[in-house]
Design a protein around this motif. Structure first.
Motif, PDB file in Angstrom:
ATOM      1  N   LYS A 103       0.968  -1.018   0.056  1.00 49.59           N
ATOM      2  CA  LYS A 103       0.178   0.048  -0.235  1.00 49.59           C
ATOM      3  C   LYS A 103       0.714   0.762   0.041  1.00 49.59           C
ATOM      4  O   LYS A 103       1.680   1.366   0.672  1.00 49.59           O
ATOM      5  CB  LYS A 103      -0.930   0.182   1.123  1.00 49.59           C
ATOM      6  N   SER A 104       0.339   1.856  -0.332  1.00 53.31           N
ATOM      7  CA  SER A 104       1.302   3.221  -1.518  1.00 53.31           C
ATOM      8  C   SER A 104       0.311   4.897  -0.627  1.00 53.31           C
ATOM      9  O   SER A 104      -0.538   4.997  -0.580  1.00 53.31           O
ATOM     10  CB  SER A 104       1.827   3.752  -2.269  1.00 53.31           C
ATOM     11  N   GLY A 105       0.177   4.989   0.525  1.00 54.53           N
ATOM     12  CA  GLY A 105       0.006   5.979   1.878  1.00 54.53           C
ATOM     13  C   GLY A 105       0.634   5.848   2.429  1.00 54.53           C
ATOM     14  O   GLY A 105       1.330   5.694   3.275  1.00 54.53           O
ATOM     15  N   VAL A 106      -0.556   7.003   3.496  1.00 49.31           N
ATOM     16  CA  VAL A 106      -0.411   7.379   5.390  1.00 49.31           C
ATOM     17  C   VAL A 106      -1.721   7.076   5.289  1.00 49.31           C
ATOM     18  O   VAL A 106      -2.270   7.674   5.324  1.00 49.31           O
ATOM     19  CB  VAL A 106       0.022   8.457   5.490  1.00 49.31           C
ATOM     20  N   ASP A 107      -1.470   6.968   6.801  1.00 54.34           N
ATOM     21  CA  ASP A 107      -2.690   6.552   7.870  1.00 54.34           C
ATOM     22  C   ASP A 107      -3.160   7.412   9.365  1.00 54.34           C
ATOM     23  O   ASP A 107      -1.815   8.117   9.228  1.00 54.34           O
ATOM     24  CB  ASP A 107      -2.144   5.528   9.033  1.00 54.34           C
ATOM     25  N   ILE A 108      -4.297   7.974   8.965  1.00 59.45           N
ATOM     26  CA  ILE A 108      -4.222   9.090   9.300  1.00 59.45           C
ATOM     27  C   ILE A 108      -5.629   8.309  10.228  1.00 59.45           C
ATOM     28  O   ILE A 108      -6.832   8.303   9.790  1.00 59.45           O
ATOM     29  CB  ILE A 108      -4.462  10.472   8.809  1.00 59.45           C
ATOM     30  N   GLU A 109      -5.538   8.797  11.475  1.00 59.65           N
ATOM     31  CA  GLU A 109      -6.166   9.182  12.026  1.00 59.65           C
ATOM     32  C   GLU A 109      -6.903  10.055  13.055  1.00 59.65           C
ATOM     33  O   GLU A 109      -5.959  11.220  13.370  1.00 59.65           O
ATOM     34  CB  GLU A 109      -5.438   8.729  13.623  1.00 59.65           C
ATOM     35  N   LEU A 110      -8.136  10.801  12.596  1.00 58.11           N
ATOM     36  CA  LEU A 110      -8.617  12.738  13.576  1.00 58.11           C
ATOM     37  C   LEU A 110      -9.364  11.776  14.470  1.00 58.11           C
ATOM     38  O   LEU A 110     -10.215  10.613  14.980  1.00 58.11           O
ATOM     39  CB  LEU A 110      -9.373  12.136  12.447  1.00 58.11           C
ATOM     40  N   ASN A 111      -9.311  13.279  15.491  1.00 61.59           N
ATOM     41  CA  ASN A 111      -9.875  12.971  16.952  1.00 61.59           C
ATOM     42  C   ASN A 111     -10.509  13.609  17.010  1.00 61.59           C
ATOM     43  O   ASN A 111      -9.515  14.354  17.561  1.00 61.59           O
ATOM     44  CB  ASN A 111      -8.320  12.233  17.560  1.00 61.59           C
ATOM     45  N   ASN A 112     -11.807  13.803  17.315  1.00 57.58           N
ATOM     46  CA  ASN A 112     -12.406  15.015  17.406  1.00 57.58           C
ATOM     47  C   ASN A 112     -13.065  15.224  19.132  1.00 57.58           C
ATOM     48  O   ASN A 112     -13.738  15.381  19.865  1.00 57.58           O
ATOM     49  CB  ASN A 112     -13.987  15.039  16.467  1.00 57.58           C
ATOM     50  N   GLN A 113     -11.876  16.065  19.892  1.00 59.96           N
ATOM     51  CA  GLN A 113     -11.859  16.335  21.002  1.00 59.96           C
ATOM     52  C   GLN A 113     -12.488  17.780  21.791  1.00 59.96           C
ATOM     53  O   GLN A 113     -12.470  18.371  22.548  1.00 59.96           O
ATOM     54  CB  GLN A 113     -10.805  16.721  21.837  1.00 59.96           C
ATOM     55  N   SER A 114     -12.965  18.179  20.421  1.00 56.65           N
ATOM     56  CA  SER A 114     -14.425  19.347  20.697  1.00 56.65           C
ATOM     57  C   SER A 114     -15.569  19.217  21.004  1.00 56.65           C
ATOM     58  O   SER A 114     -16.591  17.628  20.736  1.00 56.65           O
ATOM     59  CB  SER A 114     -14.351  20.366  19.305  1.00 56.65           C
ATOM     60  N   ASP A 115     -16.488  20.206  21.391  1.00 59.59           N
ATOM     61  CA  ASP A 115     -18.115  19.202  21.872  1.00 59.59           C
ATOM     62  C   ASP A 115     -18.917  19.799  20.758  1.00 59.59           C
ATOM     63  O   ASP A 115     -20.486  19.805  21.001  1.00 59.59           O
ATOM     64  CB  ASP A 115     -18.781  20.115  22.877  1.00 59.59           C
ATOM     65  N   ILE A 116     -18.394  19.947  19.657  1.00 57.74           N
ATOM     66  CA  ILE A 116     -19.320  20.437  17.921  1.00 57.74           C
ATOM     67  C   ILE A 116     -19.042  19.530  17.529  1.00 57.74           C
ATOM     68  O   ILE A 116     -18.006  18.552  17.429  1.00 57.74           O
ATOM     69  CB  ILE A 116     -19.048  21.821  17.892  1.00 57.74           C
ATOM     70  N   THR A 117     -19.879  19.035  16.073  1.00 60.88           N
ATOM     71  CA  THR A 117     -19.473  17.945  15.296  1.00 60.88           C
ATOM     72  C   THR A 117     -18.632  18.881  14.406  1.00 60.88           C
ATOM     73  O   THR A 117     -19.127  20.229  13.153  1.00 60.88           O
ATOM     74  CB  THR A 117     -20.929  17.287  14.882  1.00 60.88           C
ATOM     75  N   ILE A 118     -18.067  18.260  13.656  1.00 56.70           N
ATOM     76  CA  ILE A 118     -16.842  19.106  12.669  1.00 56.70           C
ATOM     77  C   ILE A 118     -17.300  18.060  11.106  1.00 56.70           C
ATOM     78  O   ILE A 118     -17.031  17.072  10.973  1.00 56.70           O
ATOM     79  CB  ILE A 118     -15.837  18.619  13.312  1.00 56.70           C
ATOM     80  N   ASP A 119     -17.946  19.038  10.931  1.00 55.23           N
ATOM     81  CA  ASP A 119     -18.403  19.068   9.180  1.00 55.23           C
ATOM     82  C   ASP A 119     -17.340  19.025   8.199  1.00 55.23           C
ATOM     83  O   ASP A 119     -16.222  20.062   8.183  1.00 55.23           O
ATOM     84  CB  ASP A 119     -19.892  19.913   8.434  1.00 55.23           C
TER      85      ASP A 119
END
Length: 115
Positions: free
Chosen positions: A16-32
Motif C-alpha cells: 500500500k502506498s499512502g499514509v494512515d491518519i487518525e482523526l480525533n474530535n476532542q471538541s464538543d461540536i460536530t466537525i463537518d
C-alpha cells in the motif's frame, strides 16, 4: 525466472502506498466537511461527531515523484481552519501515520515514524 517475476509483481501491487491518519474530535461540536489532501489525492470526511475517532488511509499516486506536505481543512465554530503538516519526498511518505487532534479552536498533529 518466471516465478521470480511473478513474485515481484505481486509484491509491487500488494504494497500500500499512502499514509494512515487518525482523526480525533476532542471538541464538543460536530466537525463537518473535513478535507485531507497530499496535493494530488484527497479524502472528504462528511462529519466527525464530538469525541469521535476515525482512521483513514490517504493514498499516493505511484506516478507522482514530487515533494510536498499534507493538508487538513475544516470548519470549526464558523471559522475555516487550514493546517499543513508532515512531509513526503519523491512521492513517498516519510512517516507511516499521523494523529490529528481537533479541538474547539485548533488542530494538533502527532507524527508516528515508520517501524
Amino acid at each position: 525466472m518466471k516465478k521470480l517475476i511473478f513474485l515481484m509483481l505481486i509484491l509491487t501491487f500488494s504494497c500500500k502506498s499512502g499514509v494512515d491518519i487518525e482523526l480525533n474530535n476532542q471538541s464538543d461540536i460536530t466537525i463537518d466537511n473535513i478535507i485531507l489532501s497530499n496535493g494530488f489525492d484527497s479524502l472528504n470526511i462528511k462529519s466527525l461527531k464530538p469525541m469521535e475517532k476515525r482512521n483513514v488511509f490517504l493514498k499516493f499516486n505511484k506516478k507522482n515523484n514530487s515533494d510536498g506536505s499534507y493538508r487538513i481543512e475544516c470548519q470549526i465554530n464558523n471559522k475555516k481552519i487550514i493546517k499543513n503538516f508532515g512531509y513526503y519526498s519523491n512521492g513517498i511518505p516519510t512517516n507511516s501515520s499521523y494523529l490529528l487532534v481537533i479541538s474547539k479552536d485548533s488542530i494538533r498533529v502527532k507524527e508516528y515514524p515508520k517501524n
